[in-house]
Write a protein that holds these residues in place. Structure first.
Motif, short mmCIF file in Angstrom:
data_model
loop_
_atom_site.label_atom_id
_atom_site.label_comp_id
_atom_site.label_asym_id
_atom_site.label_seq_id
_atom_site.Cartn_x
_atom_site.Cartn_y
_atom_site.Cartn_z
N ILE A 67 0.75 -1.23 0.27
CA ILE A 67 0.44 0.25 0.01
C ILE A 67 0.85 1.05 0.01
O ILE A 67 1.92 1.19 0.85
N ILE A 68 0.72 2.40 -0.51
CA ILE A 68 0.99 3.40 -1.09
C ILE A 68 0.09 4.68 -1.05
O ILE A 68 -0.69 4.68 -1.39
N GLU A 69 0.45 5.20 0.04
CA GLU A 69 -0.10 6.24 0.48
C GLU A 69 0.91 7.64 0.33
O GLU A 69 2.27 7.81 0.80
N GLU A 70 0.24 8.81 -0.47
CA GLU A 70 1.11 9.91 -0.71
C GLU A 70 0.12 11.12 -0.10
O GLU A 70 -0.98 11.54 -0.72
N ALA A 71 0.52 12.37 0.49
CA ALA A 71 0.23 13.28 0.68
C ALA A 71 1.05 14.48 0.12
O ALA A 71 2.26 14.05 0.45
N LYS A 72 0.06 14.71 -0.03
CA LYS A 72 0.77 16.78 -0.11
C LYS A 72 0.71 17.43 0.39
O LYS A 72 -0.09 18.12 0.59
N LEU A 73 1.55 17.82 0.57
CA LEU A 73 1.28 19.32 1.51
C LEU A 73 1.96 20.92 1.20
O LEU A 73 2.58 21.24 0.43
N GLY A 74 0.94 21.81 1.76
CA GLY A 74 1.13 23.33 0.27
C GLY A 74 0.69 23.14 -0.34
O GLY A 74 1.33 23.86 -1.05
#
Length: 74
Positions: A67-74
């Motif tokens: 499972i790959i989770e990406e979170a883009k901040l800003g």
């Protein structure tokens, strides 16, 4: 913050998404950390627009996939 998730079947595919060079040493280290020891792998990248991308890869016994989770901040 924008989040995305992916299910992938192979360590090589996960490494490609994480932009890890796929060679014997990296493959073994990645497989050991994520699958064997179930510790996961996290990477951070600064994007061209100045935002940051945090990517985490874990193994799911239930899904029998990475499972790959990406979170883009800003």
């Amino acid at each position: 913050m924008k989040n995305s998730s992916y299910l992938v079947e192979t360590p090589a595919e996960a490494m490609r998404i994480l932009k890890i060079q796929n060679n014997d040493n990296n493959y073994r280290a990645f497989y050991d950390a994520v699958y064997e020891r179930e510790e996961g792998y996290t990477a951070a990248r600064k994007m061209d627009d100045g935002s940051k991308l945090i990517i985490t890869c874990t193994w799911s016994d239930l899904a029998d996939m990475f499972i790959i989770e990406e979170a883009k901040l800003g």
